[in-house]
Design an enzyme around this catalytic site. Structure first.
Site, PDB file in Angstrom:
ATOM      1  N   PRO A 218      47.046 111.381  31.070  1.00 56.77           N
ATOM      2  CA  PRO A 218      45.894 112.077  31.676  1.00 56.77           C
ATOM      3  C   PRO A 218      45.398 111.428  32.961  1.00 56.77           C
ATOM      4  CG  PRO A 218      45.236 110.931  29.662  1.00 56.77           C
ATOM      5  CD  PRO A 218      46.729 110.822  29.743  1.00 56.77           C
TER       6      PRO A 218
ATOM      7  N   ASP B 103      37.654 104.310  37.417  1.00 58.47           N
ATOM      8  CA  ASP B 103      37.978 103.163  36.553  1.00 58.47           C
ATOM      9  C   ASP B 103      39.002 103.658  35.532  1.00 58.47           C
ATOM     10  OD1 ASP B 103      37.993 100.968  34.904  1.00 58.47           O
ATOM     11  OD2 ASP B 103      35.880 101.082  34.363  1.00 58.47           O
TER      12      ASP B 103
ATOM     13  N   GLU C   3      34.548 110.127  30.496  1.00 57.71           N
ATOM     14  CA  GLU C   3      35.698 109.506  29.812  1.00 57.71           C
ATOM     15  C   GLU C   3      36.385 110.588  28.969  1.00 57.71           C
ATOM     16  OE1 GLU C   3      37.388 106.268  29.117  1.00 57.71           O
ATOM     17  OE2 GLU C   3      38.507 107.801  28.012  1.00 57.71           O
TER      18      GLU C   3
ATOM     19  N   GLN D 158      46.028 108.715  23.388  1.00 59.14           N
ATOM     20  CA  GLN D 158      46.778 107.469  23.578  1.00 59.14           C
ATOM     21  C   GLN D 158      46.737 106.616  22.315  1.00 59.14           C
ATOM     22  OE1 GLN D 158      44.577 106.292  27.051  1.00 59.14           O
ATOM     23  NE2 GLN D 158      42.660 106.719  25.995  1.00 59.14           N
TER      24      GLN D 158
HETATM   25  N1  SAM Z   1      39.871  98.433  33.521  1.00 61.30           N
HETATM   26  C1  SAM Z   1      40.961  99.204  33.125  1.00 61.30           C
HETATM   27  C2  SAM Z   1      42.298  98.941  33.734  1.00 61.30           C
HETATM   28  O1  SAM Z   1      42.479  98.991  34.951  1.00 61.30           O
HETATM   29  O2  SAM Z   1      43.197  98.645  32.959  1.00 61.30           O
HETATM   30  C3  SAM Z   1      40.635 100.641  32.911  1.00 61.30           C
HETATM   31  C4  SAM Z   1      39.719 100.719  31.746  1.00 61.30           C
HETATM   32  S1  SAM Z   1      39.175 102.189  31.069  1.00 61.30           S
HETATM   33  C5  SAM Z   1      39.440 101.808  29.393  1.00 61.30           C
HETATM   34  C6  SAM Z   1      40.304 103.477  31.503  1.00 61.30           C
HETATM   35  C7  SAM Z   1      39.952 104.793  30.806  1.00 61.30           C
HETATM   36  O3  SAM Z   1      40.364 105.896  31.605  1.00 61.30           O
HETATM   37  C8  SAM Z   1      40.621 104.998  29.445  1.00 61.30           C
HETATM   38  O4  SAM Z   1      39.671 104.833  28.430  1.00 61.30           O
HETATM   39  C9  SAM Z   1      41.165 106.431  29.509  1.00 61.30           C
HETATM   40  O5  SAM Z   1      40.942 107.163  28.328  1.00 61.30           O
HETATM   41  C10 SAM Z   1      40.406 107.001  30.703  1.00 61.30           C
HETATM   42  N2  SAM Z   1      41.044 108.147  31.361  1.00 61.30           N
HETATM   43  C11 SAM Z   1      42.356 108.313  31.653  1.00 61.30           C
HETATM   44  N3  SAM Z   1      42.541 109.494  32.265  1.00 61.30           N
HETATM   45  C12 SAM Z   1      41.322 110.101  32.385  1.00 61.30           C
HETATM   46  C13 SAM Z   1      40.875 111.332  32.930  1.00 61.30           C
HETATM   47  N4  SAM Z   1      41.705 112.204  33.488  1.00 61.30           N
HETATM   48  N5  SAM Z   1      39.538 111.603  32.873  1.00 61.30           N
HETATM   49  C14 SAM Z   1      38.660 110.728  32.306  1.00 61.30           C
HETATM   50  N6  SAM Z   1      39.042 109.552  31.757  1.00 61.30           N
HETATM   51  C15 SAM Z   1      40.358 109.234  31.810  1.00 61.30           C
END
Ligand code: SAM
Length: 278
Positions: free
Chosen positions: A162, A155, A106, A31
């Protein structure tokens, strides 16, 4: 010169913040990532043009995705956080004395690295010995486990790229298998104003997998519409049956024993949204 950052939350609505400076802009394997310092909300993590967290209001989201499930489970020891690379949910999870192990799963290492460098107030729990950070797809991680965890927190980013699979019924069924026989999970499920279909679909899918499903709300200024939802699926414990007098005192700014049950009292339009899907 004044510089302003705008997130287009829908094709017709945006949030605009006056910036002090831009700390990082990079394209990761998964991303586009930026960390911007803003006048109103302090430092802000942005992924693919969407605000993920800000120093001033992150406490609401991180406390609410964490303490509602962790105070619903009477003795959470092993917790998994899918996504959450900023570390805020880990920080809050570690406030629970019963927690022995937190896996942060993550997909994007750069989110964790940049959060550690630029958002230390949020990411501080990541260096705790009880926390293990794994850089992998949360869907694959959950699918490899059975009867292993007390609580899973999803989260995630918005349901694109992804993260799309993190909102699918198959994933909820996989979480069900990965949880112990009295386990429970929570997912962030977006805005009831702007994402009504997503809320209906996830609620229905979780209801088909878990015997107990509950939706709750919190007010988050920088998220689209300011009103955010979380959906909890549980095998045994109902958040509405928690005795608030038994909730341990912990240091929070939004969550409290008084609001533990009240956040499940839904405005009529949200209730009708859930009822419309049976
Ligand atoms: N609090 C936030 C919101 O609702 O906007 C979410 C925060 S956190 C930064 C979300 C994370 O999910 C991102 O860093 C992203 O890289 C991760 N992510 C997305 N798809 C994923 C997957 N399939 N497995 C693990 N992590 C994932």
């Amino acid at each position: 010169m004044e510089l302003w950052y705008t997130e287009k939350q829908t094709p017709n609505v945006g949030i605009t913040c006056k910036t002090k400076c831009t700390l990082v802009v990079e394209k990761t394997k998964y991303q586009e990532l930026a960390i911007i310092d803003t006048e109103q909300f302090g430092r802000m993590l942005v992924l693919d043009g969407m605000v993920q967290t800000t120093i001033k209001d992150e406490f609401v989201y991180h406390e609410m995705i964490t303490h509602i499930p962790l105070f619903t489970h009477p003795n959470p020891k092993t917790v998994v956080i899918i996504g959450g690379g900023d570390g805020g949910a880990v920080r809050e999870t570690l406030k629970h004395p019963s927690v022995e192990k937190v896996y942060l799963v993550e997909i994007d290492e750069r989110v964790v690295e940049n959060s550690k460098r630029y958002l230390p107030e949020v990411s501080c729990g990541l260096s705790d010995p009880r926390c293990e950070v794994l850089f992998q797809d949360g869907i694959e991680f959950i699918a490899r486990h059975e009867n292993a965890f007390d609580v899973v927190l999803v989260d995630s980013t918005e349901p694109i790229g992804p993260a799309a699979g993190l909102f699918a019924k198959d994933f909820y069924a996989s979480i069900y298998r990965a949880l112990k026989e009295d386990g429970l999970f929570v997912a962030q499920t977006e805005s009831p104003f702007f994402n009504a279909d997503l809320i209906c679909n996830t609620y229905t899918s979780i209801k088909q997998v878990f015997p107990i499903v509950r939706l709750y709300l919190a007010s988050i200024p920088t998220y689209p519409s300011g009103l955010w939802s979380f959906t909890l699926g549980s095998k045994r414990y109902d958040p509405l049956e928690v005795d608030e007098n038994q909730i341990l005192p912990i240091d929070t700014k939004y969550y409290s024993p008084e609001i533990h049950k009240s956040v499940f009292k839904l405005p009529r339009f949200v209730k009708e949204l859930l009822e419309s899907n049976g």
